[in-house]
Design an enzyme around this catalytic site. Sequence first.
Site, PDB file in Angstrom:
ATOM      1  N   GLU A 159      -3.714  34.951  49.804  1.00  0.00           N
ATOM      2  CA  GLU A 159      -2.731  33.942  50.185  1.00  0.00           C
ATOM      3  C   GLU A 159      -2.957  32.742  49.265  1.00  0.00           C
ATOM      4  O   GLU A 159      -4.087  32.258  49.168  1.00  0.00           O
ATOM      5  CB  GLU A 159      -2.948  33.559  51.650  1.00  0.00           C
ATOM      6  N   GLU A 261       4.423  23.164  55.277  1.00  0.00           N
ATOM      7  CA  GLU A 261       3.557  23.605  56.371  1.00  0.00           C
ATOM      8  C   GLU A 261       3.152  22.390  57.199  1.00  0.00           C
ATOM      9  O   GLU A 261       2.796  21.340  56.656  1.00  0.00           O
ATOM     10  CB  GLU A 261       2.314  24.319  55.850  1.00  0.00           C
TER      11      GLU A 261
END
Length: 280
Positions: A159, A261
């Site tokens: 990721e 985010e």
Amino acid sequence: MTYRFTQALLTSALILGIAGCGSSSTPDADIDAAQQPPEASAAEQAKPPISKFKAYTQRFGGETLLTQSHATGHVGDWFFTHWKDGGEASFKLDPQGNFKIDWIGGDYNYVGGPGWERGDRNRVIGYHLNEDSGASYVTLYGWGYNKDMDPTDPAHLVEYYVVQRGVRTPGQGGEEGVSFTSNGVEYTTIRTVRREKPSINNTATFYQYWSKPKEQLPLGQDHKIIFADHVAAWERNGWKLPDMDNFDASDDPTYQVFAVEVFMVEKGGTVSGRVWDAGP
């Protein structure tokens, strides 16, 4: 920390509906209209059809507002992700790449943004931010995955974050690597490991690769992310990025998005701007 949604949740999200902005029709009518996709562009037609992840095939031709918990698909040619594990957050996107993400409070996790369903190490991303009132991260974000590697090796699934702005410190407690400059911006590389956490391939142990800027990128200006520079810097540490162009994982393809985010922030806020493909 970042949580991932499962394909089952994606499927249930379709039932919740996505409302196109500026429409006088009922929500059910919007869903029916969305299921009649506009004709794909020549670039889209050249790609193999998406068959494994049905939710990714839904397409919306005009400005679209997402308010439910889980949604993914395309607005025009833009792929999008929109996911939250609680709270209130919305994501508006139009076919030109203009987007706006609003959230209320911050005691939950939200990830969303426009981009591409397939990652590309040579992609160049252009963006312009009009406002950012306190997101955890504004970042290029995505995954790499190699199904043929040992699944107990964290390097088989990665990721990654190319952070541009944020109120949280990226890669806390991680292994610091080389520093480098890309497009006039100084970055430091960091690697962290997530053990038995949700991912695009169910629960797994995987690495996170980070590029952390020395200073936050300013609002109100055009910026460019040359992703190949970040891949090369990670590789100088010996941190290889697995294949970013596959549909092999169990829950999601190896997408690449310009993401906002939000988690563990003190108050609500907004991030808005525009994203475009700045490659040759």
